[in-house]
Design a protein around this motif. Structure first.
Motif, mmCIF file in Angstrom:
data_model
loop_
_atom_site.group_PDB
_atom_site.id
_atom_site.type_symbol
_atom_site.label_atom_id
_atom_site.label_comp_id
_atom_site.label_asym_id
_atom_site.label_seq_id
_atom_site.Cartn_x
_atom_site.Cartn_y
_atom_site.Cartn_z
ATOM 1 N N ASN A 178 0.757 -0.998 0.205
ATOM 2 C CA ASN A 178 0.024 -0.005 0.014
ATOM 3 C C ASN A 178 0.959 1.346 0.141
ATOM 4 N N PHE A 179 2.033 1.271 -0.735
ATOM 5 C CA PHE A 179 3.004 2.239 -0.795
ATOM 6 C C PHE A 179 2.405 3.755 -1.146
ATOM 7 N N ALA A 180 1.319 3.784 -2.000
ATOM 8 C CA ALA A 180 1.077 4.873 -2.513
ATOM 9 C C ALA A 180 0.217 5.741 -1.154
ATOM 10 N N ASP A 181 -0.060 5.001 -0.011
ATOM 11 C CA ASP A 181 -0.703 5.860 0.940
ATOM 12 C C ASP A 181 0.184 5.864 2.417
ATOM 13 N N VAL A 182 0.962 4.718 2.366
ATOM 14 C CA VAL A 182 1.899 4.511 3.514
ATOM 15 C C VAL A 182 3.251 4.521 3.168
ATOM 16 N N ALA A 183 4.138 5.277 3.746
ATOM 17 C CA ALA A 183 5.511 5.350 3.417
ATOM 18 C C ALA A 183 6.228 4.354 4.497
ATOM 19 N N ILE A 184 7.604 3.816 3.955
ATOM 20 C CA ILE A 184 8.215 2.837 4.743
ATOM 21 C C ILE A 184 9.420 3.296 4.843
ATOM 22 N N ALA A 185 9.966 2.764 5.931
ATOM 23 C CA ALA A 185 11.306 3.196 6.347
ATOM 24 C C ALA A 185 12.086 1.786 6.860
ATOM 25 N N VAL A 186 12.957 1.100 6.002
ATOM 26 C CA VAL A 186 13.482 -0.027 6.566
ATOM 27 C C VAL A 186 14.972 0.108 6.819
ATOM 28 N N ASP A 187 15.525 1.070 6.290
ATOM 29 C CA ASP A 187 16.900 1.315 6.225
ATOM 30 C C ASP A 187 17.052 2.351 7.020
ATOM 31 N N PRO A 188 17.997 2.510 8.175
ATOM 32 C CA PRO A 188 18.397 3.683 9.096
ATOM 33 C C PRO A 188 19.158 4.799 7.908
ATOM 34 N N ALA A 189 19.594 4.415 6.806
ATOM 35 C CA ALA A 189 20.465 5.296 6.068
ATOM 36 C C ALA A 189 19.330 6.104 5.181
ATOM 37 N N ASP A 190 18.130 5.795 5.266
ATOM 38 C CA ASP A 190 17.105 6.702 4.486
ATOM 39 C C ASP A 190 16.496 7.600 5.502
ATOM 40 N N TYR A 191 16.565 7.723 6.962
ATOM 41 C CA TYR A 191 15.670 8.162 7.785
ATOM 42 C C TYR A 191 15.958 9.843 7.358
ATOM 43 N N GLU A 192 17.112 10.374 7.049
ATOM 44 C CA GLU A 192 16.975 11.854 6.886
ATOM 45 C C GLU A 192 16.450 12.214 5.672
ATOM 46 N N ALA A 193 16.674 11.415 4.637
ATOM 47 C CA ALA A 193 16.135 11.965 3.147
ATOM 48 C C ALA A 193 14.559 11.715 3.320
ATOM 49 N N ILE A 194 14.231 10.788 3.955
ATOM 50 C CA ILE A 194 12.760 10.693 4.285
ATOM 51 C C ILE A 194 12.093 11.901 4.815
ATOM 52 N N LEU A 195 12.726 12.156 6.217
ATOM 53 C CA LEU A 195 12.356 13.567 6.829
ATOM 54 C C LEU A 195 12.406 14.924 5.746
ATOM 55 N N GLU A 196 13.362 14.852 5.062
ATOM 56 C CA GLU A 196 13.505 16.092 4.233
ATOM 57 C C GLU A 196 12.587 15.997 3.256
ATOM 58 N N ALA A 197 12.289 14.838 2.866
ATOM 59 C CA ALA A 197 10.978 14.687 1.743
ATOM 60 C C ALA A 197 9.707 15.179 2.473
ATOM 61 N N LEU A 198 9.400 14.722 3.609
ATOM 62 C CA LEU A 198 8.185 15.076 4.378
ATOM 63 C C LEU A 198 8.175 16.689 4.354
ATOM 64 N N ARG A 199 9.147 17.207 4.890
ATOM 65 C CA ARG A 199 9.319 18.293 5.208
ATOM 66 C C ARG A 199 8.892 19.342 4.056
ATOM 67 N N ASN A 200 9.389 18.979 2.903
ATOM 68 C CA ASN A 200 9.041 19.765 1.808
ATOM 69 C C ASN A 200 7.933 19.132 1.001
ATOM 70 N N ASP A 201 7.055 18.272 1.450
ATOM 71 C CA ASP A 201 6.039 17.718 0.729
ATOM 72 C C ASP A 201 6.375 17.022 -0.613
ATOM 73 N N GLN A 202 7.678 16.457 -0.498
ATOM 74 C CA GLN A 202 8.220 15.771 -1.633
ATOM 75 C C GLN A 202 8.360 14.408 -1.737
ATOM 76 N N LEU A 203 7.491 13.747 -0.898
ATOM 77 C CA LEU A 203 7.493 12.394 -0.851
ATOM 78 C C LEU A 203 6.364 11.845 -1.889
ATOM 79 N N ASP A 204 6.830 11.884 -2.981
ATOM 80 C CA ASP A 204 6.058 11.678 -4.203
ATOM 81 C C ASP A 204 5.832 10.096 -4.329
ATOM 82 N N TRP A 205 5.006 9.481 -5.391
ATOM 83 C CA TRP A 205 4.494 8.263 -5.666
ATOM 84 C C TRP A 205 5.779 7.549 -6.041
ATOM 85 N N LYS A 206 7.052 8.045 -6.985
ATOM 86 C CA LYS A 206 7.953 7.386 -7.338
ATOM 87 C C LYS A 206 8.828 7.056 -6.136
ATOM 88 N N LYS A 207 9.310 8.060 -5.228
ATOM 89 C CA LYS A 207 10.076 7.994 -3.873
ATOM 90 C C LYS A 207 9.416 6.767 -3.298
#
Length: 510
Positions: free
Chosen positions: A137-166
């Protein structure tokens, strides 16, 4: 309504910073067990999962997130009104993010003395279930399985850029992660049940590095290793000097290590294009390398050298006089390292070389499929030899024959090796017929061929190779035997006074 994030991690690296970032973005955090304690102790508000489900953790934590209030919140499609109505009717709150990594199965498996019970208890059930549900259900639920992705996910959320492709990229990582995890578990059980070739064969590797290019500059490539380290493997080597390894470097270095494993005494192996161009065995490393170098001082140029003893100053001085791509050894003496590191482009690899497990299988891909076979770890001793000729080989010849037999095993077929006194003299590799390989080996050996022995990786279908050997002065031959025309070669040997022995074991290498 606040967004909700479920956090349940085994690897807690950077989890408090990530949780704080989610809290700052107005996420409600729900969590479990040790993760909940870590988050709360950091002063970040978080709610226990059992408060959400209204059901306690049971069975020593085996069941805690396997609940409709969790999986309903993960799997409901936000653009499906029927799903939303069912959530409302059942008082289920949607979950918008899952932050999960799994029980440390690999780390548990790698521990010395670990019990089967501990291994079984570190097979995660709830974690993969949540990850797979969220990834589906990735279109509605974001997933973080790798700690190396945490900061990039936060940055995308802050800028409303966690789009479908990401989000899709994060989902892809989840399914790779769970597939990798399941493959390790499947392999563990297959080993336990001694099923070498099960009905399906799933392998998994972990990336070591992206390579500059593959076998040729227009090909892309990467280097992967098995999840659990294998002793005597290039994947565990420590690089002391030089630029990163290339695809061809790795192939050649692996071939050098395979050959080196055949010899217990101080040995040096020089390799070009995955074939040995010189093998030398002696009482010390300096003499062993000199022997390997003298075997073919031309082909070693630009090659790879592997030694099974520490590189001392004297050996380093020899090595420094040649252009080499790589030198591999279990250790480098400080003065040897000082000499060799003056050469900018040479790569120095330190690798613990102890007797260890061989690879159980060799996997070769073919178009649309794969071939899997057990590794060629067949050994031959003097007691295994069957003398086929009237003349018995001398004790010295038997020693040389066994040395040559170990070498020819690692030469591409059709393969012929000439050797004497713990030194290869001529190597004929990868020819379409055996006499062609023999002629190359004999030509390379030159005058040294007289008094040498010959090894062939497979039987002689015709006596022409024996005739060529006799003409060059070869005194003894080792080969598997088994041809319908073996007697023709035996008769040719008897005619020229050559001793021939059979091993009963073939060593084709394609």
């Amino acid at each position: 309504m606040k967004k909700r994030a479920l956090i349940s991690v085994s690897n807690k690296d950077n989890i408090t910073a990530f949780a704080q970032g989610l809290h700052d973005l107005d996420y409600e955090i729900i969590s479990t067990g040790g993760t909940l304690r870590v988050i709360q102790e950091a002063g970040i508000p978080a709610k226990a999962v059992d408060e959400v489900t209204g059901f306690p953790e049971i069975l020593d934590g085996r069941v805690k997130t396997l609940h409709p209030f969790i999986h309903g919140g993960l799997l409901a499609k936000r653009d499906n009104q029927a799903h939303l109505d069912q959530l409302k009717a059942n008082e289920i709150t949607p979950i918008d993010m899952v932050v999960v990594n799994l029980y440390p199965f690999k780390e548990t498996l790698a521990r010395e003395g670990v019990s089967d019970e501990e291994i079984i208890e570190n097979i995660d059930i709830g974690g993969p279930s949540m990850l797979r549900a969220a990834a589906k259900n990735f279109a509605d639920v974001a997933i973080a399985v790798d700690p190396a992705d945490y900061e990039a996910i936060l940055e995308a959320l802050r800028n409303d850029q966690l789009d479908w492709k990401k989000r899709q990229q994060l989902a892809a990582k989840v399914f790779r992660h769970t597939a990798h995890y399941d493959a390790m578990i499947a392999n563990y059980f297959s080993v336990q049940t001694e099923e070498a070739y099960p009905e399906t064969y799933t392998v998994t590797y972990e990336k070591v590095q992206t390579l500059r290019y593959g076998e040729n500059p227009h090909q892309q490539a990467a280097f992967y290793r098995t999840p659990l380290p294998v002793r005597n493997s290039l994947a565990t080597a420590k690089q002391l000097h030089g630029k990163e390894l290339s695809y061809n470097n790795i192939q050649d270095a692996n071939a050098a290590l395979d050959i080196l494993a055949e010899y217990e005494d101080p040995a040096a192996v020089a390799v070009k294009h995955m074939n040995p161009c010189g093998i030398g065995v002696a009482d010390n490393m300096n003499d062993a390398f000199k022997t390997a170098f003298d075997a073919d001082p031309i082909s070693i140029f630009g090659g790879i050298v592997a030694c099974n003893r520490e590189i001392d100053q004297a050996t380093a001085e020899q090595l420094s006089n040649i252009f080499l791509e790589i030198v591999i050894a279990p250790a480098f003496a400080p003065d040897a390292l000082e000499i060799l590191t003056k050469k900018k482009n040479i790569r120095l690899l330190e690798l613990e070389m102890q007797e260890g497990e061989a690879a159980n299988h060799k996997l070769t891909t073919v178009k649309g499929g794969a071939l899997i076979q057990s590794s060629d770890d067949g050994k031959t001793t003097a007691a295994d030899l069957q003398v086929a000729t009237k003349r018995q080989p001398t004790a010295e010849e038997i020693t040389d024959l066994l040395f040559a037999w170990k070498a020819v095993k690692h030469v591409k077929s059709n393969a012929i090796v000439l050797a004497k006194s713990n030194q290869t003299l001529g190597v004929g590799a990868g020819q379409m017929n055996r006499i062609g390989a023999a002629n190359i080996a004999i030509e390379q050996a030159g005058d040294k061929a007289s008094g040498s022995v010959m090894a062939s990786d497979a039987f002689f279908p015709m006596p022409d190779t024996v005739e060529a050997a006799a003409k060059s002065g070869v005194t003894a031959i080792i080969q598997p035997g088994g041809s319908k025309r073996d007697q023709d070669s035996v008769d040719a040997c008897d005619q020229h006074g050559i001793a021939m022995v059979y091993t009963g074991m073939r060593h084709f290498k394609h």
